[in-house]
Design an enzyme around this catalytic site. Structure first.
Site, mmCIF file in Angstrom:
data_model
loop_
_atom_site.group_PDB
_atom_site.id
_atom_site.type_symbol
_atom_site.label_atom_id
_atom_site.label_comp_id
_atom_site.label_asym_id
_atom_site.label_seq_id
_atom_site.Cartn_x
_atom_site.Cartn_y
_atom_site.Cartn_z
ATOM 1 N N CYS A 133 15.261 -12.950 -5.020
ATOM 2 C CA CYS A 133 14.971 -14.025 -4.060
ATOM 3 C C CYS A 133 15.658 -13.811 -2.716
ATOM 4 O O CYS A 133 15.305 -14.446 -1.725
ATOM 5 C CB CYS A 133 15.389 -15.369 -4.640
ATOM 6 S SG CYS A 133 14.814 -15.589 -6.316
ATOM 7 N N ASN A 139 9.046 -21.712 -6.753
ATOM 8 C CA ASN A 139 9.928 -20.608 -6.385
ATOM 9 C C ASN A 139 9.109 -19.313 -6.347
ATOM 10 O O ASN A 139 8.585 -18.894 -7.366
ATOM 11 C CB ASN A 139 11.051 -20.534 -7.432
ATOM 12 C CG ASN A 139 12.042 -19.413 -7.182
ATOM 13 O OD1 ASN A 139 11.846 -18.567 -6.317
ATOM 14 N ND2 ASN A 139 13.117 -19.412 -7.957
ATOM 15 N N HIS A 148 16.709 -20.826 0.204
ATOM 16 C CA HIS A 148 15.791 -20.368 -0.844
ATOM 17 C C HIS A 148 15.266 -21.584 -1.614
ATOM 18 O O HIS A 148 16.013 -22.522 -1.903
ATOM 19 C CB HIS A 148 16.517 -19.408 -1.785
ATOM 20 C CG HIS A 148 15.674 -19.011 -2.948
ATOM 21 N ND1 HIS A 148 14.373 -18.600 -2.791
ATOM 22 C CD2 HIS A 148 15.925 -18.979 -4.279
ATOM 23 C CE1 HIS A 148 13.859 -18.332 -3.980
ATOM 24 N NE2 HIS A 148 14.779 -18.563 -4.901
#
Ligand code: UT7
Length: 326
Positions: free
Chosen positions: A113, A282, A252
Site C-alpha cells: 500500500c 482498500n 492510505h
C-alpha cells in the site's frame, strides 16, 4: 533543472461495483459491520482475466493527456503493484508496450500500500539526479485476484483500481520531502503465502488457499496508526513544516478508524483529510494514487497548496511525502 513536479494525474476504476449488500449474499457479514468497522460501502472489481497493466494503461492515458505529453516523451515508467500481471516480466513493461512508450525504461516496485509513495519518491530522485526528464508513476492493483471470497475477515476490505502521475523536470521545487520505512520482521502479519520462490504453487498450496491474502487485521491496525503518524511527522520535520501548514492530507485508505486516529494524533481537522474509502475500499498502491487524482479533480488541491501523502502496508512498509502544488 533542480527538481520534479507533477504535471498530470489520471485514474481508472472498473465499472463493476460490488456493494456491501452483494457481500452479505456471499459470506456471513453485514453492511452494518463493514460500515462501522471500516467505512467501506462498495468497491470496484474487474472482469476476470484483466491484469493490472490494463488498469494502469487506462489511468496513464488520462495522466499523459492532462500533462500534454505523448508516450514517446516518457523515459521512465515505474509501476507499484502487489498484483502484477505476471511474476515477471514487470507490469511496467506491459504498460510500456500498451502505451507504445518505446523510449522508457521500466520497472515495478513491490511496496504494497506504500508502493505509490515509494515509486513517486524514486521518480523524483531519478529526475532530480538528472538521469530522466519525464516519468510515469502508476499504482495499479487487481486485488480481487488474490482475495479469498470465502474469508469474511478480508474479502470485504479490498477493491481494484489504478492511479497515475506524470512527473517532469522543473526548476520549481515541488517535492519537499519524502520518508520511507520498513520492518521485514513483521512480514507474516499481511502476506500472500504461496506462489513465490519459497513456497511455489502446488496442488497443496491451492487446496490450502495459500494464494490469497492472509491478514492479522488487529495487529496491523495498531502498527498502522503508529507508523503513519511517525512517517507524517518525519516528512513535516524534514520540510520544516507544521501539521497546520498542510492543506490536504491524503492517508492510505485501509480503514476509516485508522484514518481518524492518525488525523487526531497529527491534529489534522477532518475537513483537510481526503477520504474516498466508502466508494473503493482498500486498493493497496492504487489507493493514494486514485485519492490524489480525485482530490485534484474535485478542486481540493490549488496552486501552492501543501499536500501530504501518508501510507502503510504489508512488508511491513510505510511512506510519506510532502508536495507543494506548483
Ligand atoms: O492496507 C494494508 C493495511 N491494512 C490495514 O491496516 C488493515 C488494518 N486492520 C483493520 O482495518 C481492522 O483490523 C479490520 C477491519 C480488518 C477488522 O476490524 P476489527 O475491529 O479489528 O475486527 P476483529 O478482527 O477484531 O474482529 C471482530 C469480530 C470478530 O468476531 P468475534 O471473534 O469478536 O466474535 C470477527 O470474527 O468481527 C468478526 N468479523 C466480522 N463480522 C462480520 C470479522 N470480519 C467480519 C465481517 N463481518 N466481514
Amino acid at each position: 533543472m533542480k527538481s520534479a513536479r507533477i504535471v498530470g494525474l489520471g485514474k481508472y476504476l472498473p465499472s463493476k461495483i460490488l456493494t456491501n449488500a452483494d457481500l452479505e449474499k456471499m459470506v456471513d457479514t453485514s453492511d452494518e459491520w463493514i460500515t462501522t468497522r471500516t467505512g467501506i460501502k462498495e468497491r470496484r472489481i474487474v472482469e476476470k482475466g484483466v491484469g493490472s497493466s490494463v488498469l494502469a494503461y487506462e489511468a496513464a492515458k488520462v495522466a499523459l493527456k492532462r500533462a500534454d505529453l505523448k508516450p514517446h516523451d516518457i523515459d521512465l515508467i515505474i509501476v507499484a503493484s502487489i498484483t502484477p500481471d505476471n511474476q515477471f516480466p514487470s507490469t511496467a513493461c506491459y504498460l510500456q508496450h500498451h502505451l507504445k512508450a518505446r523510449r522508457a525504461c521500466c520497472f515495478d516496485i513491490s511496496a504494497a500500500c506504500a508502493g505509490f509513495v515509494y515509486a513517486l519518491s524514486c521518480a523524483w530522485q531519478f529526475i532530480r539526479g538528472g538521469l530522466y526528464k519525464n516519468a510515469l508513476v502508476v499504482g495499479s492493483e487487481v486485488l480481487s485476484s488474490i482475495t479469498d471470497w470465502q474469508d469474511r475477515s478480508t474479502c470485504v476490505l479490498f477493491g481494484d483500481g489504478a492511479g497515475a502521475a506524470v512527473l517532469t523536470a522543473s526548476n520549481k521545487e515541488s517535492f519537499l520531502s519524502a520518508y520511507m520505512g520498513g520492518d521485514g520482521s513483521q512480514a507474516e502479519i499481511l502476506i500472500l503465502p504461496a506462489g513465490g520462490s519459497r513456497i511455489s504453487a502446488s496442488e497443496e498450496t491451492v487446496s490450502k488457499r495459500m494464494h490469497y491474502i492472509k491478514m492479522k487485521g488487529n495487529e496491523l491496525f495498531r502498527v498502522a496508526v503508529r507508523v503513519m503518524v511517525q512517517a507524517a511527522r518525519r516528512v513535516l520535520k524534514q520540510a520544516e513544516l507544521e501539521s497546520q501548514d498542510i492543506n490536504l492530507f491524503i492517508p492510505h485508505q485501509a480503514n476509516n478508524r485508522i484514518i481518524d486516529a492518525v488525523a487526531k494524533r497529527l491534529n489534522m481537522p477532518l475537513d483537510k483529510v481526503y477520504v474516498n474509502i466508502a466508494r473503493y475500499g482498500n486498493m493497496s498502491s492504487a489507493s493514494s494514487a486514485v485519492a490524489l487524482c480525485e482530490a485534484w479533480e474535485e478542486g481540493r488541491i490549488k496552486k501552492d497548496d501543501i499536500v501530504v501523502l501518508d501510507t502503510f502496508g504489508g512488508g511491513l512498509v510505510w511512506g510519506s511525502c510532502a508536495i507543494r502544488w506548483v
